[in-house]
Write a protein that holds these residues in place. Sequence first.
Motif, PDB file in Angstrom:
ATOM      1  N   ASP A 272       0.832  -1.211   0.000  1.00 24.12           N
ATOM      2  CA  ASP A 272       0.000   0.000   0.000  1.00 24.12           C
ATOM      3  C   ASP A 272       0.867   1.262   0.000  1.00 24.12           C
ATOM      4  N   LYS A 273       1.839   1.342   0.890  1.00 19.80           N
ATOM      5  CA  LYS A 273       2.605   2.578   1.047  1.00 19.80           C
ATOM      6  C   LYS A 273       3.656   2.760  -0.046  1.00 19.80           C
ATOM      7  N   LEU A 274       4.166   1.674  -0.616  1.00 22.68           N
ATOM      8  CA  LEU A 274       5.101   1.824  -1.734  1.00 22.68           C
ATOM      9  C   LEU A 274       4.412   2.425  -2.948  1.00 22.68           C
ATOM     10  N   SER A 275       3.124   2.165  -3.075  1.00 21.33           N
ATOM     11  CA  SER A 275       2.384   2.748  -4.206  1.00 21.33           C
ATOM     12  C   SER A 275       2.336   4.271  -4.110  1.00 21.33           C
ATOM     13  N   LYS A 276       2.437   4.816  -2.897  1.00 17.80           N
ATOM     14  CA  LYS A 276       2.417   6.262  -2.706  1.00 17.80           C
ATOM     15  C   LYS A 276       3.727   6.904  -3.186  1.00 17.80           C
ATOM     16  N   LEU A 277       4.772   6.060  -3.379  1.00 15.68           N
ATOM     17  CA  LEU A 277       6.072   6.579  -3.793  1.00 15.68           C
ATOM     18  C   LEU A 277       6.260   6.568  -5.304  1.00 15.68           C
ATOM     19  N   GLU A 296       3.996  10.336   3.571  1.00 16.39           N
ATOM     20  CA  GLU A 296       2.912   9.353   3.564  1.00 16.39           C
ATOM     21  C   GLU A 296       3.454   7.971   3.920  1.00 16.39           C
ATOM     22  N   PHE A 297       4.681   7.689   3.496  1.00 11.91           N
ATOM     23  CA  PHE A 297       5.269   6.373   3.753  1.00 11.91           C
ATOM     24  C   PHE A 297       5.637   6.213   5.234  1.00 11.91           C
ATOM     25  N   PHE A 298       6.348   7.192   5.791  1.00 11.59           N
ATOM     26  CA  PHE A 298       6.862   7.055   7.150  1.00 11.59           C
ATOM     27  C   PHE A 298       5.937   7.601   8.237  1.00 11.59           C
ATOM     28  N   ASN A 299       4.972   8.460   7.858  1.00 12.95           N
ATOM     29  CA  ASN A 299       4.034   9.009   8.829  1.00 12.95           C
ATOM     30  C   ASN A 299       4.768   9.645  10.015  1.00 12.95           C
ATOM     31  N   HIS A 300       5.737  10.514   9.694  1.00 12.69           N
ATOM     32  CA  HIS A 300       6.563  11.113  10.737  1.00 12.69           C
ATOM     33  C   HIS A 300       6.520  12.634  10.622  1.00 12.69           C
TER      34      HIS A 300
END
Length: 460
Positions: A272-277, A296-300
């Motif tokens: 899911d999160k790799l698709s945001k990259l 979006e990937f790390f949510n930091h």
Amino acid sequence: MKDLNSKFNTFYGKHVVLPKKEKDSLFEKKNLNIKRLKEGLKEYNEEKGTSYKLAEEPIVQGSVAMSTVTQNESKDYDIDVAIVFEKDLLPDGTTKTKNIIVDALKKKCTNFKVEPTAKTNCVRIVYQEGYHIDFAIYRRYKKNEEDDSYTYEHCGSEWRERNPRAITKWFLDENKAKNYQLREVVRLLKMFSKSRESWVNMPGGLIQSVLANEQFQSYERMDECFYYTVKAIKDRLAEDTEVVNPTDPSKSLKLVSKDDTKMVNLYNRLNDKLSKLEILFDEECTEYQAVEAWGEFFNHSYWTEQKEKLSKALESYTSLNELEEFTRYRETEEFIQYLFPVNYQSRYELELDCRVVRNEKTAGWLQSMIKKREVLLPGCQLYFMAKTNVPAPYNVYWKVKNRGEVAQINDNIRGEIVQTDSLNHYEETSFKGNHYVECYIVKNGQCVAKQRINVDIKLS
């Protein structure tokens, strides 16, 4: 792929790597509880008329030994410590053995909300803050009298052959072979895996380390190295979720049915999160879009702050960003306790000094210069000399550790442990820093003597 390596390095250095203060705190707690154990065993022996004692210095294991603990594991640290006894001095039963350690710790761990407890594979001390220390118990023996090395057995539901240093040595060797980038990838992957409070049931650090090593993709830039490695992990998990012990491929690291769910969760969340990259591979990708994607990937919060700075387009932003940039350097230091059993409780001694030469003349002896607080400048030749009463044959190892900002900027902290089998070692003073040199004597497969001398170099 959009180059965001500078910010990526800063994120890693300032928000992923555990600060020295917190590392020191972990080791202080480890040392405190080892002291409690030793004192508790002594008191236990006096009461019971027994003679239980450690056969070698305790061995830190797991993520602390591999130095893959991250900042977002705060209050969830798991400090694993192996304690080793001679086989013929312990009971045959594993339950009785664990109960001895529990009783010894109870004598000194008196202010804990939860008393030390025997688990299947360890004895656990739980801190009120949430983290815990696990004492894994081992016994050692030599299969043949002439053997240099010991055979180790772990105290679980039964005694099973297992080397307490094997996993740590495997990881450190693999990290070194991959130019010290494997540890970076593992830390970042663990950061991702704990990036949402709702993300429960994720694989543990060892499984993540094995996957990262197995699928490691070599790139000079940290952002590329991490991206392509975790993408390869995702693709691998789509085909196969089995993970085996790297030091014993006959054993799976998935021990219970719940572990299957953890592997599926890791795959789904990476997918899911790799698709945001994907935006990173668009030729028109802006710096703002790249920051947003990694956020979006790390949510930091670091990435949120970077977005805000970009959107405000402050005139001072460029210089501010440069000041925040983290100096990336390879963490090359090695530690003797991860290479050999350590036993300093013997009669053996080791003395270390250094003849300092400048302009082809002896300027003095380093130990004397340290006492007199004389300054050591760049451009000197250092002739280290060790003396020991350890009877031959033995092996000699040296370690040179550079410390300070210059060492980091030059990517030259060193710290590797090198076998030379010589009691003499040569170095030159090059740049400022509170450096040090250590010498180790290894006999019959054990480190029996160690000595350090500080090499504090000032600016000329």
